[in-house]
Design a protein around this motif. Structure first.
Motif, PDB file in Angstrom:
ATOM      1  N   ASP A 207       0.828  -1.210   0.000  1.00 51.29           N
ATOM      2  CA  ASP A 207       0.000   0.000   0.000  1.00 51.29           C
ATOM      3  C   ASP A 207       0.863   1.260   0.000  1.00 51.29           C
ATOM      4  OD1 ASP A 207      -2.251  -1.606   0.046  1.00 51.29           O
ATOM      5  OD2 ASP A 207      -2.549  -1.434   2.216  1.00 51.29           O
ATOM      6  N   ALA A 208       1.974   1.215   0.729  1.00 46.98           N
ATOM      7  CA  ALA A 208       2.864   2.378   0.773  1.00 46.98           C
ATOM      8  C   ALA A 208       3.519   2.617  -0.585  1.00 46.98           C
ATOM      9  CB  ALA A 208       3.928   2.168   1.848  1.00 46.98           C
ATOM     10  N   MET A 209       3.933   1.549  -1.257  1.00 47.26           N
ATOM     11  CA  MET A 209       4.500   1.699  -2.598  1.00 47.26           C
ATOM     12  C   MET A 209       3.459   2.275  -3.548  1.00 47.26           C
ATOM     13  SD  MET A 209       6.968  -1.609  -3.345  1.00 47.26           S
ATOM     14  CE  MET A 209       5.575  -2.694  -3.626  1.00 47.26           C
ATOM     15  N   LEU A 210       2.255   1.773  -3.440  1.00 50.43           N
ATOM     16  CA  LEU A 210       1.167   2.218  -4.312  1.00 50.43           C
ATOM     17  C   LEU A 210       0.883   3.696  -4.112  1.00 50.43           C
ATOM     18  CD1 LEU A 210      -0.552   0.456  -6.272  1.00 50.43           C
ATOM     19  CD2 LEU A 210      -2.359   0.532  -4.564  1.00 50.43           C
ATOM     20  N   GLN A 211       0.893   4.132  -2.874  1.00 46.62           N
ATOM     21  CA  GLN A 211       0.587   5.522  -2.548  1.00 46.62           C
ATOM     22  C   GLN A 211       1.595   6.481  -3.158  1.00 46.62           C
ATOM     23  OE1 GLN A 211      -2.214   6.483  -1.071  1.00 46.62           O
ATOM     24  NE2 GLN A 211      -1.628   8.612  -1.411  1.00 46.62           N
ATOM     25  N   ASN A 212       2.832   6.002  -3.356  1.00 42.19           N
ATOM     26  CA  ASN A 212       3.893   6.844  -3.913  1.00 42.19           C
ATOM     27  C   ASN A 212       4.090   6.621  -5.410  1.00 42.19           C
ATOM     28  OD1 ASN A 212       4.697   8.162  -1.471  1.00 42.19           O
ATOM     29  ND2 ASN A 212       5.622   6.244  -0.821  1.00 42.19           N
ATOM     30  N   SER A 213       3.044   6.163  -6.088  1.00 40.10           N
ATOM     31  CA  SER A 213       3.136   5.869  -7.514  1.00 40.10           C
ATOM     32  C   SER A 213       1.977   6.511  -8.270  1.00 40.10           C
ATOM     33  CB  SER A 213       3.094   4.349  -7.735  1.00 40.10           C
ATOM     34  OG  SER A 213       1.762   3.862  -7.554  1.00 40.10           O
ATOM     35  N   LYS A 214       2.026   6.406  -9.579  1.00 39.23           N
ATOM     36  CA  LYS A 214       0.936   6.935 -10.398  1.00 39.23           C
ATOM     37  C   LYS A 214      -0.356   6.161 -10.188  1.00 39.23           C
ATOM     38  CE  LYS A 214       1.473   4.306 -14.733  1.00 39.23           C
ATOM     39  NZ  LYS A 214       1.685   4.444 -16.188  1.00 39.23           N
ATOM     40  N   PHE A 215      -0.259   4.951  -9.656  1.00 39.44           N
ATOM     41  CA  PHE A 215      -1.437   4.110  -9.502  1.00 39.44           C
ATOM     42  C   PHE A 215      -2.359   4.572  -8.374  1.00 39.44           C
ATOM     43  CE2 PHE A 215       2.053   1.371 -11.129  1.00 39.44           C
ATOM     44  CZ  PHE A 215       1.564   1.232 -12.419  1.00 39.44           C
ATOM     45  N   SER A 216      -1.929   5.568  -7.631  1.00 34.57           N
ATOM     46  CA  SER A 216      -2.786   6.140  -6.583  1.00 34.57           C
ATOM     47  C   SER A 216      -3.564   7.350  -7.095  1.00 34.57           C
ATOM     48  CB  SER A 216      -1.938   6.566  -5.380  1.00 34.57           C
ATOM     49  OG  SER A 216      -1.091   7.653  -5.728  1.00 34.57           O
ATOM     50  N   LYS A 217      -3.363   7.696  -8.364  1.00 31.30           N
ATOM     51  CA  LYS A 217      -3.908   8.948  -8.902  1.00 31.30           C
ATOM     52  C   LYS A 217      -5.115   8.712  -9.814  1.00 31.30           C
ATOM     53  CE  LYS A 217       0.547  11.321  -8.589  1.00 31.30           C
ATOM     54  NZ  LYS A 217       1.179  10.285  -7.763  1.00 31.30           N
ATOM     55  N   SER A 218      -6.049   7.901  -9.352  1.00 37.41           N
ATOM     56  CA  SER A 218      -7.231   7.612 -10.166  1.00 37.41           C
ATOM     57  C   SER A 218      -8.089   8.835 -10.421  1.00 37.41           C
ATOM     58  CB  SER A 218      -8.077   6.517  -9.499  1.00 37.41           C
ATOM     59  OG  SER A 218      -7.457   5.254  -9.641  1.00 37.41           O
ATOM     60  N   GLU A 219      -8.045   9.786  -9.522  1.00 39.26           N
ATOM     61  CA  GLU A 219      -8.900  10.973  -9.679  1.00 39.26           C
ATOM     62  C   GLU A 219      -8.273  12.037 -10.571  1.00 39.26           C
ATOM     63  OE1 GLU A 219     -11.834  10.489  -8.540  1.00 39.26           O
ATOM     64  OE2 GLU A 219     -11.121   8.631  -7.620  1.00 39.26           O
TER      65      GLU A 219
END
Length: 266
Positions: A207-219
């Motif tokens: 989850d931490a890796m995801l948060q620091n990636s483009k994959f957290s930017k769905s909006e």
């Protein structure tokens, strides 16, 4: 009686304890495209051929044609596995391997669900302008020269490789050994016999890796091209299709072998 039971027990143990080699299966059958299809098109392998047991993408990528993603998916879905294959890419080329890909029609691209191990001409990081695919690919490299989250062996945009000199140049064969094991919550990338990346597959570290990636930017407006599904289901499928990416530049794969880890093993 004991003299009979003991040898029988040994035979049973040897029968149940299969060797690693006996479990590996080739994914190129009869020098053909059997067992493969393009994303969301079960009847097509357009853009891909097999020659001398080598799988080759020599088509035009969606990035260039706009005709839909032509990434190549296995007909079968896999959960926990090890995969070995050799790969070779032309100068400036870019490709990738994905797992956990879901083909629901709400997804426009396989990378909306499947995490990717990067395949790349390493020389792009010396001169991003040689990257095929236009401004987008040039920027992907130029903006990543320090983080290396898009470099050879990276878990794309999530985990950079820890070794940066293990890849051979474009037009030479490289070898990947990729392990994906959700039971152990561990993924590994071995490049040319060197362990270059390891990462979690779920949980707080993921989850931490995801948060620091483009994959957290769905909006983000930049994600509108993905459709309503955006990145919401990225990396959430522990079982799915494996995939070789449609991307600019001819890329070849050979000696593609898989060993499933879900069955009984000794």
């Amino acid at each position: 009686m004991g003299k009979v039971v003991l040898p029988l027990l040994i035979i049973l143990l040897l029968t149940n304890c299969k060797s690693e080699n006996s479990e590996w299966k080739s994914l190129i059958v009869d020098n053909s495209m059997e067992g493969w299809h393009t994303f969301q098109n079960a009847e097509s392998t357009k853009g891909w051929i097999v020659e001398n047991k080598t799988l080759i993408f020599n088509g035009i990528s969606d990035m260039e044609s706009g005709e839909g993603d032509a990434s190549l998916l296995s007909d079968k879905e896999y959960g926990n596995f090890e995969l070995k294959f050799d790969w070779k890419i032309i100068p400036g080329g870019n490709s990738g391997f994905m797992w956990g890909v879901n083909e629901d029609e709400k997804y426009n691209y396989p990378y909306q669900t499947g995490p990717e191990i990067q395949i790349l001409d390493p020389a792009i990081y010396d001169d991003p302008k040689i990257a095929l695919g236009g401004e987008m690919e040039i920027n992907n490299a130029a903006e990543d020269l320090e983080a290396h989250k898009h470099f050879v062996g990276a878990l794309y945009d999530l985990s950079p490789p820890t070794v940066l000199n293990a890849a051979k140049p474009a037009s030479e064969w490289n070898s990947y050994h990729i392990k994906i094991d959700y039971k152990a919550n561990r993924g590994e990338v071995i490049l040319n016999d060197v362990l270059i990346n390891s990462f979690p597959l779920q949980g707080p570290e993921w989850d931490a890796m995801l948060q620091n990636s483009k994959f957290s930017k769905s909006e983000s407006e930049d994600s509108e091209y993905l459709g309503d599904a955006r990145w919401y289901d990225f990396g959430k499928f522990s079982k799915g299709h494996i995939c070789f990416q449609d991307h600019p530049g001819e890329v070849s794969f050979r000696n593609i072998r898989i060993r499933e880890l879900d069955g009984k093993r000794s």
